[in-house]
Write an enzyme that holds these catalytic residues in place. Structure first.
Site, PDB file in Angstrom:
ATOM      1  N   LYS A 162      75.115 -60.099 -50.232  1.00 50.27           N
ATOM      2  CA  LYS A 162      74.934 -61.265 -49.362  1.00 50.27           C
ATOM      3  C   LYS A 162      75.557 -62.512 -49.979  1.00 50.27           C
ATOM      4  O   LYS A 162      76.279 -63.243 -49.321  1.00 50.27           O
ATOM      5  CB  LYS A 162      73.441 -61.510 -49.096  1.00 50.27           C
ATOM      6  CG  LYS A 162      72.726 -60.379 -48.402  1.00 50.27           C
ATOM      7  CD  LYS A 162      71.253 -60.670 -48.174  1.00 50.27           C
ATOM      8  CE  LYS A 162      70.473 -60.974 -49.424  1.00 50.27           C
ATOM      9  NZ  LYS A 162      70.254 -59.839 -50.320  1.00 50.27           N
TER      10      LYS A 162
ATOM     11  N   ARG B  27      76.317 -55.061 -62.593  1.00 47.67           N
ATOM     12  CA  ARG B  27      76.385 -56.531 -62.567  1.00 47.67           C
ATOM     13  C   ARG B  27      75.812 -57.097 -63.866  1.00 47.67           C
ATOM     14  O   ARG B  27      76.387 -58.005 -64.460  1.00 47.67           O
ATOM     15  CB  ARG B  27      75.631 -57.071 -61.349  1.00 47.67           C
ATOM     16  CG  ARG B  27      75.614 -58.593 -61.270  1.00 47.67           C
ATOM     17  CD  ARG B  27      75.084 -59.092 -59.955  1.00 47.67           C
ATOM     18  NE  ARG B  27      73.635 -58.917 -59.856  1.00 47.67           N
ATOM     19  CZ  ARG B  27      72.953 -59.111 -58.740  1.00 47.67           C
ATOM     20  NH1 ARG B  27      73.570 -59.447 -57.627  1.00 47.67           N
ATOM     21  NH2 ARG B  27      71.643 -58.959 -58.719  1.00 47.67           N
TER      22      ARG B  27
ATOM     23  N   ARG C 150      70.066 -62.932 -65.138  1.00 40.11           N
ATOM     24  CA  ARG C 150      68.902 -63.439 -64.429  1.00 40.11           C
ATOM     25  C   ARG C 150      67.657 -62.678 -64.883  1.00 40.11           C
ATOM     26  O   ARG C 150      67.711 -61.477 -65.130  1.00 40.11           O
ATOM     27  CB  ARG C 150      69.070 -63.276 -62.915  1.00 40.11           C
ATOM     28  CG  ARG C 150      70.122 -64.179 -62.334  1.00 40.11           C
ATOM     29  CD  ARG C 150      70.457 -63.933 -60.895  1.00 40.11           C
ATOM     30  NE  ARG C 150      69.462 -63.242 -60.103  1.00 40.11           N
ATOM     31  CZ  ARG C 150      69.648 -62.906 -58.829  1.00 40.11           C
ATOM     32  NH1 ARG C 150      70.785 -63.194 -58.227  1.00 40.11           N
ATOM     33  NH2 ARG C 150      68.711 -62.283 -58.164  1.00 40.11           N
TER      34      ARG C 150
ATOM     35  N   ARG D  98      61.388 -55.335 -56.293  1.00 40.35           N
ATOM     36  CA  ARG D  98      61.984 -56.139 -55.219  1.00 40.35           C
ATOM     37  C   ARG D  98      62.406 -55.250 -54.051  1.00 40.35           C
ATOM     38  O   ARG D  98      62.300 -55.649 -52.891  1.00 40.35           O
ATOM     39  CB  ARG D  98      63.163 -56.956 -55.769  1.00 40.35           C
ATOM     40  CG  ARG D  98      62.699 -58.087 -56.679  1.00 40.35           C
ATOM     41  CD  ARG D  98      63.799 -58.655 -57.551  1.00 40.35           C
ATOM     42  NE  ARG D  98      64.911 -59.184 -56.794  1.00 40.35           N
ATOM     43  CZ  ARG D  98      66.152 -59.254 -57.271  1.00 40.35           C
ATOM     44  NH1 ARG D  98      66.443 -58.811 -58.482  1.00 40.35           N
ATOM     45  NH2 ARG D  98      67.113 -59.766 -56.539  1.00 40.35           N
TER      46      ARG D  98
END
Length: 192
Positions: free
Chosen positions: A13, A127, A139, A150
Site C-alpha cells: 500500500k 524488507r 520498525r 497484525r
C-alpha cells in the site's frame, strides 16, 4: 482524487501510494507514518500509540480518527489524498464517511491489494533484511511475531472492509503479489 488503499501489512500500500502521489501531486496519508511521527515526538498520543504498536496491536479508532480528520483539513489535501492503512475497521470506515460528508468530500475509489499471507511474511522478512543491510533502522513492528499478530488482527478487523466497500460499489481489487510496476498499471487502469 480521494483514494483508500486496503490490504494487509506489507501488501505494498505504501509503495503504491508513494508512486501515485508523485503522479497526481496529492499527499499520501499514512496513519502508520503519522503515528510513528507522534511516537518520535513522544507526545501523549505517541506514547499510547507506541505501547500498542510494540505489542503488535492496532491503534484505537479514537486516536486514528482524530489524526486523519486533522490531516485531511491541511491545505495540501485540497486536491485530494491517498489514505494508506486507514480505515482499518468498519467503524473507522463509517466514521470516515461521516467525516468526509461533514467536510463536503467524497471518495473516488477504494483499492484492495490482494496478497498471499505466506508470501507476505517472506516479503516482510526480506524488507527487514534489506533495511538492515542498507544501514537503516527496522520498525519495531517489523518482526515475525508482530507481523503474525497484525495479520490475525487484519483478518478479524480489517478484512470486513472489503465487504463494506463492495456494498458501496467503490471496491476494486488488484493482485498485490504482482511486480510493483504491474500493480501500478492495474491501479492506473482503475483510476482511468
Amino acid at each position: 482524487m480521494r483514494l483508500i488503499f486496503l490490504g494487509p501489512p506489507g501488501a505494498g500500500k505504501g509503495t503504491q501510494a508513494k508512486l501515485l502521489t508523485e503522479k497526481y501531486n496529492i499527499p499520501q496519508l499514512s496513519t502508520g507514518d503519522m503515528l510513528r511521527a507522534a511516537v518520535a515526538e513522544q507526545s501523549d498520543v505517541g506514547k499510547r500509540a507506541k505501547a500498542v504498536m510494540d505489542a503488535g496491536q492496532l491503534v484505537s479508532d479514537e486516536i486514528v480518527n482524530e489524526i486523519v480528520s486533522d490531516r485531511i483539513d491541511a491545505p495540501d489535501c485540497a486536491s485530494g489524498f491517498i489514505l494508506d492503512g486507514y480505515p482499518r475497521t468498519v467503524p473507522q470506515a463509517v466514521a470516515l464517511s461521516k467525516m468526509l460528508e461533514g467536510k463536503g468530500l467524497v471518495l473516488d475509489a477504494v483499492i484492495e491489494l490482494k496478497v498471499d499471507e505466506e508470501a507476505l511474511l517472506r516479503r516482510i522478512e526480506n524488507r527487514v533484511a534489506e533495511t538492515i543491510a542498507a544501514g537503516g533502522k527496522v520498525r519495531s513492528d517489523d518482526n515475525p511475531e508482530s507481523v503474525k499478530k497484525r495479520l490475525v488482527e487484519y483478518r478479524e478487523k480489517t478484512a470486513p472492509l472489503s465487504q463494506h466497500y463492495a456494498s458501496t460499489g467503490q471496491l476494486k481489487t488488484v493482485d498485490g503479489m504482482a511486480d510493483v510496476a504491474v500493480v501500478t498499471r492495474e491501479i492506473e487502469k482503475i483510476l482511468g
